[in-house]
Design an enzyme around this catalytic site. Structure first.
Site, PDB file in Angstrom:
ATOM      1  N   ARG A   1       0.851  -1.178   0.000  1.00  0.00           N
ATOM      2  CA  ARG A   1       0.000   0.000   0.000  1.00  0.00           C
ATOM      3  C   ARG A   1       0.892   1.235   0.000  1.00  0.00           C
ATOM      4  O   ARG A   1       1.832   1.329   0.778  1.00  0.00           O
ATOM      5  CB  ARG A   1      -0.889  -0.005   1.238  1.00  0.00           C
ATOM      6  CG  ARG A   1      -1.888   1.143   1.280  1.00  0.00           C
ATOM      7  CD  ARG A   1      -2.748   1.061   2.514  1.00  0.00           C
ATOM      8  NE  ARG A   1      -3.718   2.130   2.544  1.00  0.00           N
ATOM      9  CZ  ARG A   1      -4.538   2.367   3.560  1.00  0.00           C
ATOM     10  NH1 ARG A   1      -4.478   1.590   4.639  1.00  0.00           N
ATOM     11  NH2 ARG A   1      -5.395   3.362   3.525  1.00  0.00           N
TER      12      ARG A   1
ATOM     13  N   GLU B   1     -11.719   5.848  -5.415  1.00  0.00           N
ATOM     14  CA  GLU B   1     -12.029   4.424  -5.488  1.00  0.00           C
ATOM     15  C   GLU B   1     -12.652   4.056  -6.836  1.00  0.00           C
ATOM     16  O   GLU B   1     -13.409   4.829  -7.422  1.00  0.00           O
ATOM     17  CB  GLU B   1     -12.997   4.035  -4.374  1.00  0.00           C
ATOM     18  CG  GLU B   1     -12.455   4.270  -2.968  1.00  0.00           C
ATOM     19  CD  GLU B   1     -11.425   3.234  -2.564  1.00  0.00           C
ATOM     20  OE1 GLU B   1     -11.207   2.272  -3.340  1.00  0.00           O
ATOM     21  OE2 GLU B   1     -10.826   3.398  -1.489  1.00  0.00           O
TER      22      GLU B   1
ATOM     23  N   ARG C   1      -0.516  -5.635   5.181  1.00  0.00           N
ATOM     24  CA  ARG C   1       0.033  -5.176   3.904  1.00  0.00           C
ATOM     25  C   ARG C   1       1.284  -4.339   4.164  1.00  0.00           C
ATOM     26  O   ARG C   1       1.355  -3.597   5.140  1.00  0.00           O
ATOM     27  CB  ARG C   1      -0.997  -4.331   3.154  1.00  0.00           C
ATOM     28  CG  ARG C   1      -2.227  -5.072   2.710  1.00  0.00           C
ATOM     29  CD  ARG C   1      -3.254  -4.148   2.095  1.00  0.00           C
ATOM     30  NE  ARG C   1      -3.728  -3.137   3.050  1.00  0.00           N
ATOM     31  CZ  ARG C   1      -4.753  -2.324   2.839  1.00  0.00           C
ATOM     32  NH1 ARG C   1      -5.406  -2.380   1.692  1.00  0.00           N
ATOM     33  NH2 ARG C   1      -5.125  -1.459   3.761  1.00  0.00           N
TER      34      ARG C   1
END
Length: 219
Positions: free
Chosen positions: A10, A18, A65
């Site tokens: 990320r 989005e 992540r």
């Protein structure tokens, strides 16, 4: 981004529009303005390229992540997305390594009305409810403020369960203190502007992680 070893990475310091939206528990294709452009621009920069990943204080998020700054040759990918107006600055303490650099890039993009900044016209607190899940700029006057142990809330209406709120969590308090900002006395009755992702929690809210997220327009 998915790395060659299967790790999910990320990007630190930024937020992008989005492409999908969760509706009734399912993700559906509903691209927000400039989301597809951001995806394509990033893809052209990094896909099948050798990248160098630089970490900050925290190496992983709560979903395990990797969190990183991405470089391809001399191109700083995170920063480039901000410069093109395809991402907004979104830093969370303690990961603040390139904050000043990103803020400068964002001011340039905003001044030149690049990407999102040609589109992000300020909306009023009353309009915020219509844009949950989207990146928006909200401009209005702080009518009230109160702080609890874990968060402070800047309220823009008389009903905190329905009206727009800026929320500042405990982890960010030191960053405001460093600037000599006592949150409630400082912001109450001031007209301010904030750009971020609207979410629903007792009405629409945007989380401010840093004092730089909140621009004071007038007293």
């Amino acid at each position: 981004m998915i790395l060659e070893n299967g790790e999910h990475l990320r990007y630190l310091g930024i937020d992008t529009p989005e492409i999908r939206k969760k509706v009734a528990g399912k993700w559906i294709f509903m691209p927000q303005p400039f989301s597809l452009q951001a995806k394509e621009f990033n893809k052209n920069l990094v896909e099948k390229k050798f990248v160098r990943v630089e970490f900050d204080v925290e190496k992983r998020d709560r979903y395990n992540r990797l969190l990183g700054y991405v470089f391809v040759d001399k191109t700083f990918v995170n920063e480039r997305l901000v410069k093109e107006g395809l991402a907004i600055v979104s830093f969370k303490p303690p990961n603040l390594k390139y904050l000043k650099r990103f803020l400068k890039a964002q001011e340039e993009a905003r001044f030149n009305k690049k990407g999102l900044w040609a589109y992000l016209k300020p909306i009023s607190p009353a309009q915020a409810q219509n844009f949950i899940g989207e990146i928006r700029t909200v401009k209005g006057r702080v009518l009230d403020c109160y702080c609890l142990k874990d968060a402070c809330f800047l309220n823009f209406g008389t009903d905190y369960k329905k009206d727009f709120t800026i929320t500042i969590f405990k982890r960010s308090f030191p960053e405001f203190q460093k600037r000599g900002i006592d949150i409630c006395p400082y912001y109450k009755n001031k007209e301010v502007e904030i750009t971020g992702r609207l979410r629903e929690y007792n009405g629409p809210e945007i989380i401010a992680n840093l004092p730089q997220d909140i621009k004071v327009i007038s007293e």
